[in-house]
Design a protein around this motif. Structure first.
Motif, PDB file in Angstrom:
ATOM      1  N   VAL A 146       0.031   1.111  -3.624  1.00 25.86           N
ATOM      2  CA  VAL A 146      -1.050   1.186  -2.633  1.00 25.86           C
ATOM      3  C   VAL A 146      -0.765   2.276  -1.604  1.00 25.86           C
ATOM      4  N   LEU A 147       0.462   2.330  -1.104  1.00 25.84           N
ATOM      5  CA  LEU A 147       0.805   3.328  -0.100  1.00 25.84           C
ATOM      6  C   LEU A 147       0.701   4.740  -0.663  1.00 25.84           C
ATOM      7  N   CYS A 148       1.198   4.933  -1.870  1.00 21.77           N
ATOM      8  CA  CYS A 148       1.130   6.249  -2.516  1.00 21.77           C
ATOM      9  C   CYS A 148      -0.315   6.704  -2.664  1.00 21.77           C
ATOM     10  N   THR A 149      -1.170   5.830  -3.186  1.00 22.72           N
ATOM     11  CA  THR A 149      -2.564   6.196  -3.426  1.00 22.72           C
ATOM     12  C   THR A 149      -3.309   6.426  -2.119  1.00 22.72           C
ATOM     13  N   ALA A 150      -3.014   5.624  -1.109  1.00 23.07           N
ATOM     14  CA  ALA A 150      -3.693   5.773   0.183  1.00 23.07           C
ATOM     15  C   ALA A 150      -3.372   7.122   0.821  1.00 23.07           C
ATOM     16  N   ILE A 151      -2.106   7.517   0.774  1.00 22.18           N
ATOM     17  CA  ILE A 151      -1.714   8.809   1.344  1.00 22.18           C
ATOM     18  C   ILE A 151      -2.369   9.951   0.575  1.00 22.18           C
TER      19      ILE A 151
END
Length: 430
Positions: A229-234
């Protein structure tokens, strides 16, 4: 309906074929709109970088406003019906957009239309991602996602190319009618899916908000889902969905002097590369391992996008094709792997809330990214904005590279989640 336990070839699965066909057709239409909507703003309304960033921001704003409750609604109602109704609604909006932009062009009207379109897309996309585990056994989720990504990537190659030609031939607003037709065809196909969705998973007496938060907690507390989730959000904040999207059309039209037809073909090159990425994903996972292939797929888009600020009118086509094609290849590998992992570790009764929670976070960064991109484009220039977006996208790999996901050799190593009953889901998340 429980997910099937016996694996039969995907081509013999009628339900999957219908879903596959509907998704592919709407992808072609939606990619036409990817070209036609911003070109309507630039060519018809004379929009600048800030207005274009605002338009993109409003389009994705519903993911922040209704992203979480969308998962509850999808889990509460039959997913087939949600998909069908949202298809019909989007067809109506796009059909209305064409004459409105033709006879009374207005940025305010276009903003309202794309906001409504985005709201229906929230529900439709969550339902679509949540229905696949009901149609296929766990062992076929990766194959199913690969097939969907491959066909949709081919459609995304055709969509921008056709969209660019349509814009040049009949104007940007009228090109939106093709997308409207694609959603109508999709609704007809989805209507033929078996009416056998699982029983609603939402508890009586629980508010929509509290039930939504259970899905969010499931995602955030899971050691494999949180880094994804963090990777995709960034990435979404900086790259082709966020900052970069706000200025790319202006950069291509004004500084690189590309025609709509050529620009559409250039965008389509990324989708053609996604077909190759979809086909080669199983090979890459076998050779490199699941975690390593995911890390590389998260890193490559940002690295390749560093080519964009170097483009000039004479070098525009080869540089843009190389940049966007490399990015498209990597995005296909990344999406197939991360979606398959998400579906594997989440119970059927929580699929809607899981997908909605992830969309809420990863698409919720897009409105901020497009606004920042538009503001930077107006103040520091288009090229510097493209450079900052590419550099920011490179940092998106860190959450995965520093997490247990990196060490996975295969998604099959991860235990599949049981199809929990309603009370089990609630007790485990309360």
């Amino acid at each position: 309906m429980r997910a099937p336990t016996a694996a039969s070839p995907l081509r013999r699965n009628r339900e999957f074929r219908l879903l596959w066909s509907a998704y592919t057709i709407t992808t072609v239409g939606s990619q036409i709109s990817v070209i036609a909507v911003p070109l309507t703003a630039v060519l018809v309304l004379g929009a600048g970088a800030f207005e274009l960033g605002l338009l993109m921001s409003v389009q994705y704003l519903p993911f922040l406003l209704i992203g979480l409750p969308a998962g509850v609604w999808v889990d509460r109602y039959r997913r087939r019906d949600v998909m069908m109704l949202t298809d019909v609604g989007r067809a109506a909006i796009l059909g209305l957009a064409a004459p409105l932009m033709w006879f009374c062009p207005s940025l305010v009207i276009l903003l309202l239309l794309v906001f409504a379109l985005g709201a229906l897309t929230v529900l439709g996309d969550v339902a679509h991602q949540s229905v696949l585990p009901e149609l296929l056994p766990v062992s076929q989720l990766t194959a199913g996602n690969s097939a969907l990504t491959a066909s949709s990537s081919a459609a995304q190659f055709a969509g921008p190319s056709v969209g660019g030609l349509l814009v040049q031939a009949v104007s940007a607003p009228l090109a939106l009618l093709a997308d409207s037709l694609s959603f109508l065809i999709s609704a007809v196909l989805v209507r033929q899916l078996s009416d056998s969705d699982p029983e609603p998973a939402v508890l009586d007496g629980k508010s929509t908000w509290s039930t939504s938060l259970k899905g969010l907690r499931l995602v955030w507390n899971h050691p494999l889902l949180r880094p994804i989730v963090l990777c995709t959000a960034i990435a979404n904040f900086f790259d082709l969905f966020g900052m970069l999207q706000a200025v790319l059309v202006l950069f291509a039209v004004h500084e690189l002097e590309l025609s709509p037809a050529i620009f559409g073909a250039v965008i389509g090159s990324a989708s053609l590369a996604m077909v190759a990425g979809s086909v080669l994903t199983p090979v890459l996972v076998r050779r490199l391992g699941f975690g390593t292939s995911l890390v590389l797929a998260a890193l490559l888009p940002g690295v390749s996008l560093l080519l964009l600020p170097l483009a000039t009118p004479s070098s525009a086509v080869p540089l843009l094709v190389a940049s966007l094609a490399t990015s498209g290849f990597a995005v296909a590998v990344y999406n197939i792997n991360q979606v398959s992992l998400r579906q594997r570790v989440t119970p059927l009764t929580m699929q809607g809330r899981m997908n909605a929670s992830i969309r809420f976070i990863v698409w919720g960064t897009i409105p901020a990214g497009t606004l920042v991109g538009g503001l930077l484009g107006e103040t520091v220039g288009l090229r510097l904005t493209l450079l900052l977006a590419a550099l920011g996208s490179v940092t998106s790999v860190l959450p995965i590279a520093l997490s247990p996901v990196r060490t996975l050799h295969s998604v099959d190593e991860v235990p599949a989640a049981p199809d929990m009953e309603k009370d089990q889901v609630d007790s485990s998340l309360s």
